[in-house]
Structures are given as C-alpha cells and as structure tokens.
Write an enzyme that holds these catalytic residues in place. Structure first.
Site, PDB file in Angstrom:
ATOM      1  N   SER A 188       0.852  -1.204   0.000  1.00  0.00           N
ATOM      2  CA  SER A 188       0.000   0.000   0.000  1.00  0.00           C
ATOM      3  C   SER A 188       0.874   1.235   0.000  1.00  0.00           C
ATOM      4  CB  SER A 188      -0.869   0.009   1.261  1.00  0.00           C
ATOM      5  OG  SER A 188      -1.485   1.266   1.424  1.00  0.00           O
TER       6      SER A 188
ATOM      7  N   TYR B 158       0.221  -0.129  10.523  1.00  0.00           N
ATOM      8  CA  TYR B 158      -0.173  -0.468   9.143  1.00  0.00           C
ATOM      9  C   TYR B 158       0.981  -0.154   8.193  1.00  0.00           C
ATOM     10  CZ  TYR B 158      -2.939  -0.765   4.830  1.00  0.00           C
ATOM     11  OH  TYR B 158      -3.416  -1.110   3.582  1.00  0.00           O
TER      12      TYR B 158
HETATM   13  N1  LIG Z   1      -8.898  -0.571   0.099  1.00  0.00           N
HETATM   14  C1  LIG Z   1      -7.861   0.234  -0.015  1.00  0.00           C
HETATM   15  O1  LIG Z   1      -8.009   1.469  -0.150  1.00  0.00           O
HETATM   16  C2  LIG Z   1      -6.466  -0.320   0.011  1.00  0.00           C
HETATM   17  C3  LIG Z   1      -5.399   0.578  -0.192  1.00  0.00           C
HETATM   18  C4  LIG Z   1      -4.091   0.078  -0.174  1.00  0.00           C
HETATM   19  C5  LIG Z   1      -3.876  -1.277   0.066  1.00  0.00           C
HETATM   20  N2  LIG Z   1      -4.943  -2.109   0.263  1.00  0.00           N
HETATM   21  C6  LIG Z   1      -4.642  -3.529   0.547  1.00  0.00           C
HETATM   22  O2  LIG Z   1      -5.457  -4.337  -0.278  1.00  0.00           O
HETATM   23  C7  LIG Z   1      -5.723  -5.590   0.371  1.00  0.00           C
HETATM   24  C8  LIG Z   1      -7.188  -5.937   0.277  1.00  0.00           C
HETATM   25  O3  LIG Z   1      -7.907  -4.903   0.895  1.00  0.00           O
HETATM   26  P1  LIG Z   1      -9.482  -4.667   0.701  1.00  0.00           P
HETATM   27  O4  LIG Z   1      -9.655  -3.206   0.648  1.00  0.00           O
HETATM   28  O5  LIG Z   1     -10.025  -5.528  -0.354  1.00  0.00           O
HETATM   29  O6  LIG Z   1      -9.999  -5.161   2.162  1.00  0.00           O
HETATM   30  P2  LIG Z   1     -11.199  -6.086   2.653  1.00  0.00           P
HETATM   31  O7  LIG Z   1     -12.406  -5.883   1.771  1.00  0.00           O
HETATM   32  O8  LIG Z   1     -11.335  -5.822   4.111  1.00  0.00           O
HETATM   33  O9  LIG Z   1     -10.638  -7.547   2.419  1.00  0.00           O
HETATM   34  C9  LIG Z   1      -9.620  -8.059   3.216  1.00  0.00           C
HETATM   35  C10 LIG Z   1      -9.690  -9.567   3.203  1.00  0.00           C
HETATM   36  O10 LIG Z   1      -8.647 -10.064   4.063  1.00  0.00           O
HETATM   37  C11 LIG Z   1      -9.203 -11.082   4.856  1.00  0.00           C
HETATM   38  N3  LIG Z   1      -8.501 -11.272   6.139  1.00  0.00           N
HETATM   39  C12 LIG Z   1      -8.389 -10.396   7.159  1.00  0.00           C
HETATM   40  N4  LIG Z   1      -7.763 -10.963   8.199  1.00  0.00           N
HETATM   41  C13 LIG Z   1      -7.479 -12.237   7.829  1.00  0.00           C
HETATM   42  C14 LIG Z   1      -6.863 -13.330   8.479  1.00  0.00           C
HETATM   43  N5  LIG Z   1      -6.447 -13.265   9.754  1.00  0.00           N
HETATM   44  N6  LIG Z   1      -6.735 -14.495   7.806  1.00  0.00           N
HETATM   45  C15 LIG Z   1      -7.188 -14.603   6.529  1.00  0.00           C
HETATM   46  N7  LIG Z   1      -7.795 -13.602   5.862  1.00  0.00           N
HETATM   47  C16 LIG Z   1      -7.947 -12.435   6.515  1.00  0.00           C
HETATM   48  C17 LIG Z   1     -10.623 -10.610   5.109  1.00  0.00           C
HETATM   49  O11 LIG Z   1     -11.408 -11.667   5.578  1.00  0.00           O
HETATM   50  P3  LIG Z   1     -12.604 -11.387   6.640  1.00  0.00           P
HETATM   51  O12 LIG Z   1     -13.554 -10.483   5.928  1.00  0.00           O
HETATM   52  O13 LIG Z   1     -13.129 -12.742   6.921  1.00  0.00           O
HETATM   53  O14 LIG Z   1     -11.951 -10.728   7.817  1.00  0.00           O
HETATM   54  C18 LIG Z   1     -11.003 -10.117   3.728  1.00  0.00           C
HETATM   55  O15 LIG Z   1     -11.453 -11.182   2.929  1.00  0.00           O
HETATM   56  C19 LIG Z   1      -5.190  -5.439   1.801  1.00  0.00           C
HETATM   57  O16 LIG Z   1      -3.942  -6.081   1.912  1.00  0.00           O
HETATM   58  C20 LIG Z   1      -5.018  -3.934   1.963  1.00  0.00           C
HETATM   59  O17 LIG Z   1      -4.001  -3.581   2.886  1.00  0.00           O
HETATM   60  C21 LIG Z   1      -6.214  -1.660   0.219  1.00  0.00           C
END
Ligand SMILES: NC(=O)c1ccc[n+]([C@@H]2O[C@H](COP(=O)([O-])OP(=O)(O)OC[C@H]3O[C@@H](n4cnc5c(N)ncnc54)[C@H](OP(=O)(O)O)[C@@H]3O)[C@@H](O)[C@H]2O)c1
Length: 320
Positions: A150, A175
C-alpha cells in the site's frame, strides 16, 4: 514502463486477450473488496481460483455463482492454520501459477495474535511470509507471487528496535510497517526464487472504499477527505473495486513483466522511487525496496515463524 494501462483500468481490461485456462491461482482474502474482484476477474479469464477464507460462510456467500472457484480455510493470524492449509494444498498434488497475497487488516485497535505479535504485522506480513514459504514446493518456473502492499507504507519503515510495538501502539504506523514489510517481502522472495523462474512483485492497489476501513470512524474518514458525512466517496483519486483489483491482476499475469521481478507497482505500471519528504500518495520509498533491508526482514521473519523454504539444511558438527 508505459504499460498502456493506468489508474482507471479494471482487472478485466488488463486480462483481455489473456487465456488463463489450466492455471491455478490462490487469492487470500479473495471474497471481499479488491480480492473479490480479483477472484472474479481471474476466474472469468479461465483460471481455477482457490480462495482460502478466514470466514468460510462469508466466502461462500460472496462467491456464490462464480464458476471456477474453490473455497478453503485459512487464518493468517494462526500459523497452525497456515500450515494446515498449505499441507492440504500440497497433498492435492497441484501446482500454483499465481499467488496473490491480498488479505489484510488496516488501522485496527491494538491486537495481539500468536505469541503476542502485533496483529497488522503478523496477519499482513508474517502469515503471508509463512504461506509463500510453505507453498514453495508447489511453485514452478513461471509462477508469480504478488504481495499486496500500500501507499500506506510511507507511514513507517520497519521499526527494527520495536517491531511488535511493545513500547506503545500507533495504528497508522503499525499499518505502515506491515505494508513496508509486504513490499520488502517481494524484493527478497524474488531474489531467492528467480533462479527457479518464480518471480515476485509488490503492488499498491490505489485507494478504494471497501470493508478494509471498518476500524475507522466516519469522522476519521471525513477528516481524511475520503467520504462525506453520508458515507459517499468524495476523494477524487479513489478507485472502484474493479479498478483497485487491476494492478495485482496485471502484476500476476502481464507478459509485459516477463523476465522482471522484485519491483513495486501501482496503476498497472512499475512505480517510481520517491524521496522521504515527498507528500504525494504515490511512488515507493527507498526503505521499502532496499535489498539489504529486505534480507534483514527475511531473517527476522524466519526467526519469528521458524519457517524458511530457502534455509541451508542444518548440519550438526558431529555429523560432519
Ligand atoms: N482498500 C484500499 O483502499 C487499500 C489501499 C491500499 C492497500 N490495500 C490492501 O489491499 C488488500 C485488500 O484490501 P481490501 O480493501 O479488499 O480489504 P477487505 O475488503 O477488508 O478484504 C480483506 C480480506 O482479508 C481477509 N482477512 C483479514 N484478516 C485475515 C486473516 N487473519 N486471515 C485470513 N484472511 C484475513 C478478510 O477476511 P474477513 O472479511 O473474513 O476478515 C477479507 O477477505 C489489503 O492487503 C489492503 O491492505 C487496500
């Protein structure tokens, strides 16, 4: 590199004309946010997608009706669960062509997992470190591993003297450190794996409104300029989940990256290095791609988890 794609490209667009039939992808967190769009796009292009889920019923609901998807169980906070998933996968005798280490948590209150590890570092980095090492025997010439980092990595380098925040917790720094670790992981994994034809990439997906922000209050997101008080996204740079999934799908599949690895990508291209005092939310800091820091983090991660697929076999002095 001038890939021809950009911030508004979608995962489906970067896959146009690519045939993934016969390829197997593993997408952690592939049932929410950008992970869900990643799974849909890869499966839509013909890949068989394994989605290891922390909450299996939620994954089953989110992925109902998506063909070519297999759901398994995985809690990245628990090394026994990571081992169990890896053992089930290896026992199936299949190989993996695409591994997208996408799952993550963000800016949560202080939480401890395993032997007292800070949760963002443990789940976002150590769990994926263990997973990629344990699945190493299932990789082969051509496999790509994508580590979802990120732009938040700019909030902290690795805090070598207090990695687990034992001296006081800050959710933003935690983070930032975890996302720096995701970027450094790709650098050293690539260095170790490239002679076998396995390449690794780190990516920033962009800013996307997803359940990731669940630990922030509306006030915090309004103050950051991301949403208005009614919850509507107002940040001009924010992407849709389909656009947010594009860079990781591009890094996992693009022929344009043939022969490359260990680089940090954003907006479907290789990112530029930016100086430490740069205020823009773009580019990569030197401390997140430094090979020596990447090697040091690898050593620390191996010590913490007791897992290292590339370690020299131990030879006891008596057996020499
Ligand atoms: N959204 C943004 O603006 C953004 C920006 C920069 C980077 N990112 C990165 O992109 C990635 C995906 O983010 P997203 O926005 O799609 O988030 P999200 O919708 O919250 O999805 C995150 C996923 O990770 C899973 N997860 C969390 N804890 C876990 C664990 N202990 N074991 C296995 N799975 C786990 C969650 O499962 P549960 O729902 O069951 O907890 C969910 O399926 C992340 O690495 C995030 O840091 C996102």
């Amino acid at each position: 590199m001038g890939s021809g794609f950009g911030a508004r490209s979608t995962a489906r667009e970067v896959l146009e004309g690519l045939e993934l039939r016969g390829k197997l992808a593993i997408v952690t967190g592939g049932y929410s946010g950008i992970g869900l769009e990643t799974t849909r796009a890869l499966a839509g292009a013909g890949a068989h997608v394994v989605v290891p889920a922390r909450r299996r019923p939620a994954a089953e609901e989110a992925l109902a009706g998506v063909d070519g998807v297999e759901i398994d169980e995985l809690d990245l906070a628990d090394l026994a669960s990571v081992r169990a998933f890896a053992e089930r996968f290896l026992a199936s005798g299949r190989s993996v062509e695409i591994m997208i280490n996408n799952a993550g948590i963000f800016a949560c209150p202080e939480m401890r997992v395993g032997p007292g590890w800070e949760a963002q570092f443990a789940i976002n980095h150590l769990g994926h470190y263990a997973l990629a090492n344990l699945l190493w025997p299932a990789t082969h010439d051509g496999t790509r591993v994508v580590s979802v980092s990120s732009a938040g990595h700019r909030r902290s380098a690795i805090r070598w003297d207090d990695v687990m925040f034992d001296r006081g917790y800050d959710k933003w720094q935690a983070y930032g450190q975890a996302k720096t670790a995701n970027a450094l992981f790709a650098v050293h994994f690539d260095a170790l794996a490239k002679d076998s034809g396995v390449r690794a990439f780190a990516i920033h997906p962009g800013g996307i409104r997803t359940p990731l922000q669940r630990h922030l209050t509306t006030e915090e997101m309004v103050a950051a300029g991301w949403i208005d008080e009614q919850g509507n996204v107002i940040a001009p740079g924010f992407k849709t989940p389909e656009q947010g999934a594009a860079t990781q799908v591009w890094a996992a599949t693009s022929p344009q990256l043939e022969g490359m690895g260990g680089v940090y990508c954003e907006d479907c291209d290789i990112a530029e290095m930016v100086p430490a005092d740069d205020t823009a939310v773009r580019g990569v800091r030197q401390y997140a791609i430094d090979p020596e820091l990447a090697s040091r983090l690898w050593t620390l991660s191996a010590e913490l988890t007791g897992i290292d697929a590339f370690a020299e076999p131990f030879v006891s002095p008596s057996s020499e």
